[in-house]
Design an enzyme around this catalytic site. Structure first.
Site, PDB file in Angstrom:
ATOM      1  CG  ASP A 309      43.497  38.060 -54.135  1.00 14.77           C
ATOM      2  OD1 ASP A 309      42.859  38.322 -55.165  1.00 14.77           O
ATOM      3  OD2 ASP A 309      43.234  38.577 -53.021  1.00 14.77           O
ATOM      4  CD  GLU A 515      36.780  39.507 -53.742  1.00  9.83           C
ATOM      5  OE1 GLU A 515      37.193  40.201 -52.794  1.00  9.83           O
ATOM      6  OE2 GLU A 515      37.261  38.402 -54.027  1.00  9.83           O
TER       7      GLU A 515
END
Ligand code: GLC
Length: 630
Positions: A309, A515
């Protein structure tokens, strides 16, 4: 030997080297008639350590130039959330940008083309005027894998319109706690629904041929893109929904709840898997060799590449206070193949090169990573068609895709309350009324109805982000011309009381977020929305349309509300809401996740012992379309 002779010899030598290099590009690895494994083997034999490590590097477009691509032999570029050529860039400008970088890669010694990745997680959402589909939680409510597959196909075409060939989707997280800021990216709390929705991979990449070997990546055609199952594994199970945190569960629980989507994705030939920032029982996933290498690459036989990521290597803290070198060592040894650096690429390259040269990382690990990356690039057809053309340029925001998105909105709506009793349903609403009040912060706000990951990483409120149809506009187009629509975002109590509205439609909910910014422990409707709901519903019959990435606390308001619709994050085609409110289509959506009474009950998922929801998983009232033949 005279000066002239030296120059002549030097020229001849350079000429010979150039011929050999040129010849390289026309050797076996560039022969599409050969099996991919043969082409990989031939190319690998020619590659230096620098060229191999370069393939493992993904940088953001902000630090990319054709020269950087050439000089560092970088294998991949991405657009992080909101990383665009410029605001409102056209498909042609995107395509020119991607091709410019690609020419840098093609000018390297071996001419290995780069692959360009972007988060197309609910349509091509970074791109101005792209079709924005409902976020995954809404698609989970449709219970329609075939619809989701069609969305994948449409998204792939819109991505190709901009010259891009790789998407960081689908997110197959199984969100087990709606306090998690990314819960809207999860199709459901139920692993079976998440598994079914991996059908989107068949849309994005194309249907894998029946006789394919398990785990081999498949991309079928130039209107398709490479997909990415993310975030491996257990991201949706973090404690109290704290993003990038720790998922505490035994192996059986991990494999039965969070893993089924990955097996389904691998069977469908997914090209890449992205590792989660989170940890499993205290071990960072980016350092988890057993799950990344032994399980994903071993047991599940995944043969595509594993990507990190964003800046995940920099964020590794396992063991505590690990330094960058140790983070690179443990992540590459765990089985990561490509690293989304995305900025400090020289530091990463130097660190990894040092680890290999000093025998901390065996060449076999580098070769495994590069082989996987090349396998995806060859399967994508990148060596035959490295440069994007304008074949799909008209696909961005195509009306057919907008119609598809509108269908998805309709099917995603979940009707939770419809009148005080079944004999007096409020919905569907009459199209012919004297005067309707439409109120709320989300009624006339395209950004609010799209949610996070829209144009910007965090999304944003307002109607100037991109083009689409607000819920209010959809309502105005749906009603009879004789019906007066009055729109007041935050009407006062007395205003509502003193006007003789037939009824009110209140559209409220969460602001856009993505997020960690979405992590939320109380999950109440933002206060202004509560005021608006009260001011309208205390005075007139009202239907509340909730725009949110997850269930919210609604119980205190329920008595006042005559009808309640969960619309999730519908995207640009807001007409889909009016289509169902006014009976052109019936309600069919089912809750993809449990609707709690209070946040103190969380986490609470279907199957739990003390399961005491307001509305259970799978709940959803239905209505018949007005023109339905009996
Ligand atoms: C983000 C997300 C991931 C996304 C990546 C690239 O931090 O965790 O889902 O694909 O970075 O934007």
């Amino acid at each position: 030997m005279g000066k002239t002779s030296v120059l002549l010899v030097g020229f001849l030598f350079s000429f010979l080297v150039a011929m050999v290099q040129a010849g390289d590009k026309y050797k076996k690895y560039n022969d599409p008639s050969l099996p991919i494994n043969k082409r990989i083997g031939d190319l690998m034999r020619r590659m230096s350590l620098d060229e191999k490590i370069g393939q493992m590097v993904q940088i953001d477009r902000k630090v990319a130039t054709p020269e950087v691509m050439r000089d560092y032999k970088i294998g991949s570029i991405l657009s992080g959330g909101g990383s665009v050529p410029h605001l409102q860039a056209t498909p042609q400008e995107w395509l020119n940008m991607v091709n410019g970088f690609q020419n840098g890669s093609l000018s390297t010694r071996l001419g290995i083309p780069m692959i360009y990745g972007i988060d197309a997680v609910h349509g091509h959402n970074n791109v101005y005027k792209a079709t924005i589909f409902p976020h995954n939680i809404g698609l989970g409510a449709t219970r329609d894998p075939e619809l989701v597959k069609r969305i994948g196909s449409a998204t792939a075409r819109e991505v190709r319109a901009t010259g891009i060939n790789y998407v960081f989707a689908p997110c197959i997280a199984v969100c087990r706690d709606p306090r998690w800021g990314r819960c809207f990216e999860s199709y459901s709390e139920d692993p079976d629904i998440v598994k079914e929705m991996t059908e989107i991979i068949n849309g994005l990449q194309g249907e894998i041929p029946k006789n394919s070997r398990k785990g081999v990546p498949y991309v079928g055609g130039r209107e398709k893109v490479v997909a990415c199952a993310k975030h491996f594994v257990g991201d949706g199970g973090t404690t109290r929904g704290i993003n990038e945190n720790n998922t505490v569960i035994d192996k059986h629980g991990l494999l039965s709840i969070h893993m089924p989507g990955y097996n389904a994705a691998v069977i469908k030939g997914v090209g890449t898997v992205m590792v989660s920032y989170s940890s499993w029982n205290g071990v960072k996933m980016h350092a988890n060799h057993d799950l990344v290498t032994n399980f994903l690459k071993g047991s599940l036989r995944f043969r595509g590449f594993v990507i990190s990521d964003w800046q995940a290597i920099d964020r590794m803290t396992y063991p505590v206070h690990a330094n960058y070198t140790y983070s690179v060592l443990t992540s590459i040894q765990a089985g990561l193949d490509m690293i989304m650096v995305p900025y400090n690429y020289t530091e990463f390259i130097d660190t990894l090169t040092g680890l290999v040269k000093n025998k901390f990382i065996p060449m076999s690990r580098i070769d495994d990573a590069v082989r996987r990356i090349l396998r995806v690039k060859f399967q994508l057809g990148l060596f035959e068609n490295p440069l994007s053309d304008e074949s799909f340029i008209d696909q961005l925001g195509h009306q057919a895709h907008r119609d598809l998105a509108r269908e998805a909105v309709r099917k995603s709506l979940v009707l939770l309350k419809n009148g005080e009793n079944a004999d007096e349903p409020m919905l569907p609403l009459p199209k012919k009324s004297s005067k309707i009040l439409v109120a709320g912060s989300h009624a006339d706000d395209l950004g609010n109805q799209c949610g996070g990951w829209t144009i910007n990483w965090q999304g944003g409120s307002g109607n100037n982000l991109t083009s689409g149809t607000t819920i209010l506009k959809g309502i105005a187009e749906a009603v009879d011309p004789s019906t007066e629509i009055v729109y007041e975002e935050n009407p006062e109590f007395d205003y509502v009381k003193s006007n003789n509205f037939s009824y009110g439609i209140v559209v409220v909910g969460e602001p856009p977020y993505a997020e960690t910014n979405g992590d939320n422990l109380n999950l109440t409707i933002p206060l202004q929305g509560q005021y608006t709901l009260y001011n309208v519903c205390a005075n007139i019959k009202c239907v509340v349309v909730l725009i949110s990435g997850r269930p919210l606390v609604i119980m205190p308001h329920l008595e006042q509300v005559d009808a309640l619709v969960a619309a999730w994050l519908p995207g640009t085609e807001g007409q889909g809401v009016a289509d169902v409110l006014f009976g052109d289509y019936g309600f069919s959506g089912k809750l993809p996740r449990t609707w709690f009474k209070t946040a103190e009950q969380l986490p609470m998922n279907v199957g739990d012992l003390n399961y005491d929801p307001l509305y259970p998983f799978g709940y959803g009232l239905t209505t018949q379309p007005l023109n339905a033949t009996s």
